[in-house]
Design a protein around this motif. Structure first.
Motif, PDB file in Angstrom:
ATOM      1  N   ALA A  68      29.851 -19.870  50.427  1.00 50.98           N
ATOM      2  CA  ALA A  68      28.902 -18.756  50.367  1.00 50.98           C
ATOM      3  C   ALA A  68      29.453 -17.554  51.118  1.00 50.98           C
ATOM      4  O   ALA A  68      29.324 -16.401  50.665  1.00 50.98           O
ATOM      5  CB  ALA A  68      27.561 -19.180  50.948  1.00 50.98           C
ATOM      6  N   TYR A  69      30.081 -17.793  52.274  1.00 52.51           N
ATOM      7  CA  TYR A  69      30.673 -16.712  53.065  1.00 52.51           C
ATOM      8  C   TYR A  69      31.855 -16.078  52.342  1.00 52.51           C
ATOM      9  O   TYR A  69      32.011 -14.856  52.315  1.00 52.51           O
ATOM     10  CB  TYR A  69      31.116 -17.258  54.423  1.00 52.51           C
ATOM     11  N   GLN A  70      32.688 -16.898  51.727  1.00 52.24           N
ATOM     12  CA  GLN A  70      33.908 -16.395  51.102  1.00 52.24           C
ATOM     13  C   GLN A  70      33.661 -15.762  49.735  1.00 52.24           C
ATOM     14  O   GLN A  70      34.248 -14.727  49.412  1.00 52.24           O
ATOM     15  CB  GLN A  70      34.910 -17.541  50.941  1.00 52.24           C
ATOM     16  N   ASN A  71      32.782 -16.385  48.920  1.00 49.63           N
ATOM     17  CA  ASN A  71      32.633 -15.960  47.533  1.00 49.63           C
ATOM     18  C   ASN A  71      31.278 -15.352  47.204  1.00 49.63           C
ATOM     19  O   ASN A  71      31.157 -14.593  46.249  1.00 49.63           O
ATOM     20  CB  ASN A  71      32.856 -17.162  46.598  1.00 49.63           C
ATOM     21  N   GLY A  72      30.248 -15.717  47.965  1.00 51.74           N
ATOM     22  CA  GLY A  72      28.921 -15.220  47.643  1.00 51.74           C
ATOM     23  C   GLY A  72      28.260 -16.036  46.552  1.00 51.74           C
ATOM     24  O   GLY A  72      28.226 -17.265  46.594  1.00 51.74           O
ATOM     25  N   PHE A 110      19.147 -10.651  52.946  1.00 57.19           N
ATOM     26  CA  PHE A 110      19.581 -10.383  51.582  1.00 57.19           C
ATOM     27  C   PHE A 110      19.398  -8.897  51.219  1.00 57.19           C
ATOM     28  O   PHE A 110      20.172  -8.360  50.417  1.00 57.19           O
ATOM     29  CB  PHE A 110      18.840 -11.288  50.603  1.00 57.19           C
ATOM     30  N   LEU A 111      18.419  -8.241  51.797  1.00 49.28           N
ATOM     31  CA  LEU A 111      18.276  -6.804  51.569  1.00 49.28           C
ATOM     32  C   LEU A 111      19.475  -6.043  52.137  1.00 49.28           C
ATOM     33  O   LEU A 111      19.990  -5.109  51.504  1.00 49.28           O
ATOM     34  CB  LEU A 111      16.976  -6.302  52.201  1.00 49.28           C
ATOM     35  N   ARG A 112      19.921  -6.464  53.321  1.00 52.67           N
ATOM     36  CA  ARG A 112      21.107  -5.830  53.928  1.00 52.67           C
ATOM     37  C   ARG A 112      22.350  -6.075  53.069  1.00 52.67           C
ATOM     38  O   ARG A 112      23.187  -5.176  52.883  1.00 52.67           O
ATOM     39  CB  ARG A 112      21.322  -6.388  55.332  1.00 52.67           C
ATOM     40  N   LEU A 113      22.478  -7.288  52.562  1.00 51.08           N
ATOM     41  CA  LEU A 113      23.624  -7.606  51.702  1.00 51.08           C
ATOM     42  C   LEU A 113      23.573  -6.778  50.417  1.00 51.08           C
ATOM     43  O   LEU A 113      24.607  -6.293  49.939  1.00 51.08           O
ATOM     44  CB  LEU A 113      23.639  -9.095  51.359  1.00 51.08           C
ATOM     45  N   GLN A 114      22.394  -6.606  49.874  1.00 47.96           N
ATOM     46  CA  GLN A 114      22.253  -5.816  48.650  1.00 47.96           C
ATOM     47  C   GLN A 114      22.695  -4.375  48.874  1.00 47.96           C
ATOM     48  O   GLN A 114      23.291  -3.752  47.992  1.00 47.96           O
ATOM     49  CB  GLN A 114      20.800  -5.860  48.180  1.00 47.96           C
ATOM     50  N   GLU A 133      28.474  -6.986  45.977  1.00 49.95           N
ATOM     51  CA  GLU A 133      29.380  -7.823  45.186  1.00 49.95           C
ATOM     52  C   GLU A 133      29.227  -9.310  45.504  1.00 49.95           C
ATOM     53  O   GLU A 133      29.584 -10.178  44.698  1.00 49.95           O
ATOM     54  CB  GLU A 133      30.830  -7.393  45.384  1.00 49.95           C
ATOM     55  N   TYR A 134      28.686  -9.628  46.696  1.00 50.28           N
ATOM     56  CA  TYR A 134      28.485 -11.034  47.068  1.00 50.28           C
ATOM     57  C   TYR A 134      27.242 -11.634  46.419  1.00 50.28           C
ATOM     58  O   TYR A 134      27.047 -12.847  46.468  1.00 50.28           O
ATOM     59  CB  TYR A 134      28.364 -11.168  48.581  1.00 50.28           C
ATOM     60  N   LEU A 135      26.399 -10.808  45.823  1.00 47.78           N
ATOM     61  CA  LEU A 135      25.148 -11.292  45.247  1.00 47.78           C
ATOM     62  C   LEU A 135      25.168 -11.319  43.725  1.00 47.78           C
ATOM     63  O   LEU A 135      24.156 -11.619  43.093  1.00 47.78           O
ATOM     64  CB  LEU A 135      23.977 -10.422  45.722  1.00 47.78           C
ATOM     65  N   THR A 136      26.285 -10.988  43.136  1.00 46.96           N
ATOM     66  CA  THR A 136      26.400 -10.993  41.681  1.00 46.96           C
ATOM     67  C   THR A 136      27.658 -11.750  41.274  1.00 46.96           C
ATOM     68  O   THR A 136      28.599 -11.888  42.063  1.00 46.96           O
ATOM     69  CB  THR A 136      26.480  -9.560  41.126  1.00 46.96           C
ATOM     70  N   MET A 137      27.666 -12.240  40.059  1.00 44.63           N
ATOM     71  CA  MET A 137      28.870 -12.869  39.528  1.00 44.63           C
ATOM     72  C   MET A 137      29.813 -11.778  39.020  1.00 44.63           C
ATOM     73  O   MET A 137      29.348 -10.756  38.520  1.00 44.63           O
ATOM     74  CB  MET A 137      28.496 -13.820  38.402  1.00 44.63           C
ATOM     75  N   PRO A 138      31.115 -11.920  39.173  1.00 41.73           N
ATOM     76  CA  PRO A 138      31.840 -13.134  39.563  1.00 41.73           C
ATOM     77  C   PRO A 138      32.059 -13.308  41.060  1.00 41.73           C
ATOM     78  O   PRO A 138      32.938 -14.072  41.460  1.00 41.73           O
ATOM     79  CB  PRO A 138      33.182 -12.946  38.851  1.00 41.73           C
TER      80      PRO A 138
END
Length: 485
Positions: A70-74, A217-221, A226-231
């Motif tokens: 999760a940390y490396q790829n999201g 998750f709001l902060r990540l967004q 890029e960590y919350l979407t594929m790829p």
């Protein structure tokens, strides 16, 4: 040595001693018989079976590899939840049939069932060899995980090599002594421990750093979408994501230790009850994923050299929990590694003796000799896995996906033994051999081969396997005599 480190070490040692006592005391009169040592007398109930099957999945990979990915790829780390959603289907459909055949014919291993159904000791041995080749890397993950945990949590006081050795000496002792009964009761204790610790850490860390999971998750967004979407952040393509789910789902159904636990049940009804409640255990992974996502912004611009360390870094160096919490965290994570490691060491040893040695050099061995040989094999195979762990592999997830790519090649022969009696032994044997070889060549880049389209190499091995079986079935005119199931 600081007082904090002493507290952490003391809590962990008390925990290890407690697990050892539970494991040894679980030894009953049946542990001296082959069926009792291997299958627990075939009377495992729903509660103990629930924790045993949970420990089959949730291991050092769960506590270290899951947050690491999760940390490396999201977002691609969610492949883990996707394939675990299929596990109850496997237990519901396959479990009762395997359990019924085990009680009817006295099977102890997956290879026993395959050898009997196809009337081929050679095929049973092949199943055993593939099983051990896949199980040893899986066991190596647990030892490497234990070493990493000890080294980080004790600030190097207990180094990697000693931490891995210490945890698995404890495991080897109670598995050696009590067999499946010791595994069952220690898994119950350790399962409760790891669930409580995982949820505490998974909620506490985002709360301290961000004010809560939603805020995280709001902060990540906002800062790292890029960590919350594929790829995902590292460009994992949809092909690899999808094929990793398929290989993990189909491969997960083929693990030999899963079959041995099916044999240990008192009825198919118990297995169906476990399949209904199994998702409750799978919730363990959700807080561990939270921990990995929480570390993305913390280490932005200064990434960790090894993603598997993210949980340890967050608990020890970022949030700065008290040594009491760190000690409990270490114990909970060790519970995950040790509970799975015990299952794997036990299964690999039983396979080695039952499927490989007994058809060859131990044909006339007594029951007592067989039990003693399994006990010694527990020690020997654990030692081999420990030596491999000292190589200090770079990613626990990668090792696990490699193991799945090997074990999934058992799929056609297992389906033949359970549901497709017309499959012939030559077809499934050749298919498994060629599928395994192709996977190994592609996965390790041997002879310049690589996986087309960036897919998980195991899918190409399985496709070749199935194609070979289909062609062989079509053009081989004389069917094999197969034993009645």
């Amino acid at each position: 040595m600081s007082s904090d480190t002493l507290i952490i070490v003391a809590i962990t040692l008390v925990y290890l001693i407690g697990v050892l006592i539970v494991g040894i005391r679980a030894r009953g009169a049946s542990a001296s018989s082959l069926e009792g040592y291997v299958a627990g007398g075939r009377h495992m109930g729903v509660i103990v079976l629930f924790f045993i099957l949970g420990a089959e999945i949730f291991s050092a990979f769960a506590f270290l590899g899951t947050p690491g990915w999760a940390y490396q790829n999201g977002a691609p780390a969610l492949y883990i939840l996707a394939y675990l959603a299929l596990v109850p289907i496997v237990i519901w459909t396959m479990g009762p049939r395997v359990s019924e055949l085990g009680r009817k014919h006295g099977y102890l291993t997956q290879g026993d069932m395959i050898a009997d159904h196809f009337d081929s000791k050679t095929l049973g041995m092949l199943a055993g060899v593939i099983g051990i080749i896949a199980l040893v890397p899986y066991l190596t993950i647990q030892i490497a995980g234990a070493g990493l945990l000890f080294e980080a949590a004790t600030d190097g006081l207990i180094p990697f090599w000693l931490g891995g050795l210490l945890a698995f000496v404890v495991v080897a002792i109670y598995v050696f002594t009590s067999g499946l009964s010791g595994i069952g009761w220690t898994n119950l204790v350790q399962g409760i421990m790891m669930i409580v610790i995982a949820w505490f850490l998974g909620l506490a860390i985002p709360k301290v750093l961000y004010g809560g999971v939603g805020e995280m998750f709001l902060r990540l967004q906002e800062q790292a979408p890029e960590y919350l979407t594929m790829p995902g952040a590292n460009g994992m393509n949809w092909g690899y994501f999808s094929t990793a789910i398929l290989i993990s789902a189909f491969g997960g159904a083929m693990w030999p230790h899963l079959f041995m636990k099916f044999y240990a049940t008192d009825s198919g009804k118990a297995l169906r009850k476990v399949s209904v409640f199994y998702p409750l255990y799978a919730y363990l992974l959700i807080p561990l994923l939270f921990i990995g996502f929480a570390g993305i912004l913390v280490f932005e611009g200064n990434p960790l050299d090894r993603p598997d360390k993210i949980l340890l870094e967050m608990v020890i160096n970022v949030v700065d929990f008290s040594p009491w919490i760190v000690g409990l965290m270490l114990s909970g994570a060790l519970a995950a590694a040790m509970s799975t490691g015990a299952n794997l060491a036990h299964t690999a040893a039983v396979i080695f003796v039952q499927d490989i040695l007994k058809p060859t050099v131990m044909k006339n061995a007594s029951e007592n000799t067989s039990v003693n040989a399994i006990r010694m094999s527990v020690v020997g195979l654990s030692a081999i896995s420990y030596i491999l762990a000292l190589v200090n592999p770079s990613s626990l997830v990668v090792i696990l996906l490699t193991a799945y790519g090997i074990i999934v090649q058992m799929f056609p022969m297992v389906m033949g033994a359970l549901f497709m009696p017309n499959l012939r032994r030559q077809s499934v044997m050749v298919g498994a051999i060629l599928g395994t070889l192709l996977f190994i060549l592609m996965d390790f880049g041997i002879a310049g081969l690589s996986s087309p389209f960036g897919w998980h190499a195991g899918i190409w091995g399985l496709l070749l396997n199935v194609i070979v079986v289909a062609i062989w079935q079509k053009f081989l005119t004389k069917p094999d005599p197969v034993a009645s199931s």
